[in-house]
Design a protein around this motif. Structure first.
Motif, PDB file in Angstrom:
ATOM      1  N   ARG A  35      93.530  46.234  26.351  1.00  0.00           N
ATOM      2  CA  ARG A  35      94.742  46.973  26.004  1.00  0.00           C
ATOM      3  C   ARG A  35      95.913  46.054  26.306  1.00  0.00           C
ATOM      4  NH1 ARG A  35      97.461  52.325  28.742  1.00  0.00           N
ATOM      5  NH2 ARG A  35      99.403  52.183  27.583  1.00  0.00           N
ATOM      6  N   LEU A  36      96.835  45.943  25.380  1.00  0.00           N
ATOM      7  CA  LEU A  36      97.964  45.030  25.511  1.00  0.00           C
ATOM      8  C   LEU A  36      99.249  45.795  25.770  1.00  0.00           C
ATOM      9  CD1 LEU A  36      97.145  42.778  22.449  1.00  0.00           C
ATOM     10  CD2 LEU A  36      96.417  42.478  24.828  1.00  0.00           C
ATOM     11  N   VAL A  37     100.045  45.285  26.716  1.00  0.00           N
ATOM     12  CA  VAL A  37     101.345  45.867  27.027  1.00  0.00           C
ATOM     13  C   VAL A  37     102.371  44.738  26.990  1.00  0.00           C
ATOM     14  CG1 VAL A  37     102.721  47.123  28.713  1.00  0.00           C
ATOM     15  CG2 VAL A  37     100.281  47.654  28.449  1.00  0.00           C
ATOM     16  N   ASP A  38     103.332  44.864  26.091  1.00  0.00           N
ATOM     17  CA  ASP A  38     104.371  43.849  25.909  1.00  0.00           C
ATOM     18  C   ASP A  38     105.646  44.316  26.610  1.00  0.00           C
ATOM     19  OD1 ASP A  38     106.125  41.907  25.042  1.00  0.00           O
ATOM     20  OD2 ASP A  38     105.841  42.305  22.913  1.00  0.00           O
ATOM     21  N   LEU A  39     105.949  43.674  27.743  1.00  0.00           N
ATOM     22  CA  LEU A  39     107.180  43.963  28.485  1.00  0.00           C
ATOM     23  C   LEU A  39     108.066  42.728  28.388  1.00  0.00           C
ATOM     24  CD1 LEU A  39     106.059  45.699  31.815  1.00  0.00           C
ATOM     25  CD2 LEU A  39     107.057  46.751  29.777  1.00  0.00           C
ATOM     26  N   GLU A  40     108.778  42.615  27.296  1.00  0.00           N
ATOM     27  CA  GLU A  40     109.627  41.452  27.090  1.00  0.00           C
ATOM     28  C   GLU A  40     111.091  41.883  27.063  1.00  0.00           C
ATOM     29  OE1 GLU A  40     110.046  37.480  24.348  1.00  0.00           O
ATOM     30  OE2 GLU A  40     108.435  38.884  23.948  1.00  0.00           O
ATOM     31  N   LEU A  41     111.841  41.405  28.034  1.00  0.00           N
ATOM     32  CA  LEU A  41     113.274  41.686  28.134  1.00  0.00           C
ATOM     33  C   LEU A  41     114.020  40.547  27.459  1.00  0.00           C
ATOM     34  CD1 LEU A  41     113.284  42.691  31.903  1.00  0.00           C
ATOM     35  CD2 LEU A  41     113.143  44.203  29.924  1.00  0.00           C
ATOM     36  N   THR A  42     114.944  40.878  26.570  1.00  0.00           N
ATOM     37  CA  THR A  42     115.632  39.830  25.806  1.00  0.00           C
ATOM     38  C   THR A  42     117.079  39.625  26.203  1.00  0.00           C
ATOM     39  OG1 THR A  42     116.121  41.428  24.075  1.00  0.00           O
ATOM     40  CG2 THR A  42     114.113  40.117  23.815  1.00  0.00           C
ATOM     41  N   GLY A  43     117.563  40.397  27.135  1.00  0.00           N
ATOM     42  CA  GLY A  43     118.941  40.241  27.576  1.00  0.00           C
ATOM     43  C   GLY A  43     119.159  40.996  28.863  1.00  0.00           C
ATOM     44  N   LEU A  53     111.723  50.991  28.950  1.00  0.00           N
ATOM     45  CA  LEU A  53     110.819  50.051  28.299  1.00  0.00           C
ATOM     46  C   LEU A  53     109.381  50.299  28.759  1.00  0.00           C
ATOM     47  CD1 LEU A  53     110.295  47.504  26.544  1.00  0.00           C
ATOM     48  CD2 LEU A  53     110.771  46.149  28.592  1.00  0.00           C
ATOM     49  N   CYS A  54     109.196  50.486  30.062  1.00  0.00           N
ATOM     50  CA  CYS A  54     107.851  50.754  30.593  1.00  0.00           C
ATOM     51  C   CYS A  54     107.288  52.056  30.039  1.00  0.00           C
ATOM     52  CB  CYS A  54     107.882  50.810  32.117  1.00  0.00           C
ATOM     53  SG  CYS A  54     108.079  49.205  32.898  1.00  0.00           S
ATOM     54  N   ALA A  55     108.122  53.094  29.976  1.00  0.00           N
ATOM     55  CA  ALA A  55     107.660  54.384  29.454  1.00  0.00           C
ATOM     56  C   ALA A  55     107.093  54.220  28.048  1.00  0.00           C
ATOM     57  CB  ALA A  55     108.801  55.397  29.463  1.00  0.00           C
ATOM     58  N   ASN A  56     107.780  53.442  27.229  1.00  0.00           N
ATOM     59  CA  ASN A  56     107.318  53.219  25.854  1.00  0.00           C
ATOM     60  C   ASN A  56     106.130  52.266  25.799  1.00  0.00           C
ATOM     61  OD1 ASN A  56     109.196  54.910  24.578  1.00  0.00           O
ATOM     62  ND2 ASN A  56     110.760  53.341  24.723  1.00  0.00           N
ATOM     63  N   ALA A  57     106.227  51.144  26.499  1.00  0.00           N
ATOM     64  CA  ALA A  57     105.192  50.111  26.412  1.00  0.00           C
ATOM     65  C   ALA A  57     103.851  50.589  26.970  1.00  0.00           C
ATOM     66  CB  ALA A  57     105.652  48.849  27.146  1.00  0.00           C
ATOM     67  N   PHE A  58     103.886  51.335  28.068  1.00  0.00           N
ATOM     68  CA  PHE A  58     102.649  51.837  28.671  1.00  0.00           C
ATOM     69  C   PHE A  58     102.249  53.208  28.123  1.00  0.00           C
ATOM     70  CE2 PHE A  58     103.893  48.836  32.074  1.00  0.00           C
ATOM     71  CZ  PHE A  58     102.683  48.190  32.290  1.00  0.00           C
ATOM     72  N   ASP A  59     103.096  53.789  27.254  1.00  0.00           N
ATOM     73  CA  ASP A  59     102.856  55.121  26.716  1.00  0.00           C
ATOM     74  C   ASP A  59     102.663  56.128  27.852  1.00  0.00           C
ATOM     75  OD1 ASP A  59     102.621  57.044  24.727  1.00  0.00           O
ATOM     76  OD2 ASP A  59     100.445  56.777  24.559  1.00  0.00           O
ATOM     77  N   LEU A  60     103.659  56.145  28.760  1.00  0.00           N
ATOM     78  CA  LEU A  60     103.586  57.004  29.939  1.00  0.00           C
ATOM     79  C   LEU A  60     103.767  58.471  29.541  1.00  0.00           C
ATOM     80  CD1 LEU A  60     105.561  54.823  32.509  1.00  0.00           C
ATOM     81  CD2 LEU A  60     103.088  54.912  32.078  1.00  0.00           C
ATOM     82  N   TRP A  68     111.058  54.322  40.485  1.00  0.00           N
ATOM     83  CA  TRP A  68     110.033  53.356  40.890  1.00  0.00           C
ATOM     84  C   TRP A  68     108.743  54.038  41.341  1.00  0.00           C
ATOM     85  CZ3 TRP A  68     111.292  49.438  38.437  1.00  0.00           C
ATOM     86  CH2 TRP A  68     112.521  48.782  38.533  1.00  0.00           C
ATOM     87  N   ASP A  69     108.843  55.104  42.133  1.00  0.00           N
ATOM     88  CA  ASP A  69     107.634  55.789  42.602  1.00  0.00           C
ATOM     89  C   ASP A  69     106.833  56.374  41.446  1.00  0.00           C
ATOM     90  OD1 ASP A  69     108.100  55.212  45.288  1.00  0.00           O
ATOM     91  OD2 ASP A  69     109.192  57.082  45.637  1.00  0.00           O
ATOM     92  N   ALA A  70     107.537  56.962  40.490  1.00  0.00           N
ATOM     93  CA  ALA A  70     106.856  57.536  39.327  1.00  0.00           C
ATOM     94  C   ALA A  70     106.174  56.443  38.511  1.00  0.00           C
ATOM     95  CB  ALA A  70     107.845  58.309  38.463  1.00  0.00           C
ATOM     96  N   LEU A  71     106.821  55.278  38.370  1.00  0.00           N
ATOM     97  CA  LEU A  71     106.191  54.170  37.648  1.00  0.00           C
ATOM     98  C   LEU A  71     104.909  53.750  38.347  1.00  0.00           C
ATOM     99  CD1 LEU A  71     106.162  52.064  35.382  1.00  0.00           C
ATOM    100  CD2 LEU A  71     107.567  50.593  36.870  1.00  0.00           C
ATOM    101  N   ALA A  72     104.969  53.577  39.654  1.00  0.00           N
ATOM    102  CA  ALA A  72     103.776  53.188  40.411  1.00  0.00           C
ATOM    103  C   ALA A  72     102.662  54.217  40.237  1.00  0.00           C
ATOM    104  CB  ALA A  72     104.124  52.999  41.885  1.00  0.00           C
ATOM    105  N   ASP A  73     103.000  55.500  40.335  1.00  0.00           N
ATOM    106  CA  ASP A  73     101.996  56.557  40.176  1.00  0.00           C
ATOM    107  C   ASP A  73     101.372  56.532  38.789  1.00  0.00           C
ATOM    108  OD1 ASP A  73     102.448  57.418  42.761  1.00  0.00           O
ATOM    109  OD2 ASP A  73     103.726  59.107  42.164  1.00  0.00           O
TER     110      ASP A  73
END
Length: 125
Positions: A35-43, A53-60, A68-73
């Motif tokens: 499974r590929l996750v593209d987290l590329e920040l351009t600016g 970006l994480c919500a979309n890229a990881f399909d949270l 931060w806690d919710a991302l870790a969970d």
């Protein structure tokens, strides 16, 4: 790129650095069937934009709390087979404190298991 290919073939979790572009990193993962996750920040960006970006890229899930806690969970719950490969580029666009928290979250997730989770600090496209 041999070390990344070896890591993926061995189904080992890791946080790696690469002089390759995010797209090159993802190509290696694509060949391995991960499974590929593209987290590329351009600016320049901030915590809120990174979490979006994480919500979309990881399909949270919808209940993701955008902190931060919710991302870790949420990352702890991701257990795709044969594993997850994250190409993370552009970290320099975040503040130093945010980069430190993100590094900690990824380090903890890599140690979690049971399915492999690989994060590669890549260069931009």
């Amino acid at each position: 790129m041999t070390s990344l290919a070896t890591t993926l073939q061995g189904k080992r979790s890791a946080v790696l650095r690469s002089g390759r572009s995010a797209q090159e990193v993802l190509a290696v993962g694509r060949q391995a069937g991960w499974r590929l996750v593209d987290l590329e920040l351009t600016g320049p960006t901030d915590k809120a934009a990174f979490l979006d970006l994480c919500a979309n890229a990881f399909d949270l899930p919808d209940w993701f709390g955008h902190n931060w806690d919710a991302l870790a969970d949420c990352l702890d719950d991701i257990q795709d087979e044969p594993g997850v490969l994250v190409a993370f580029a552009g970290a320099e666009h975040l503040s130093a404190p945010d980069r430190e928290v993100i590094r900690d979250i990824f380090d903890e997730r890599v140690d979690l298991g049971p399915n492999p989770f690989v994060v590669v600090a890549a260069t931009g496209t």
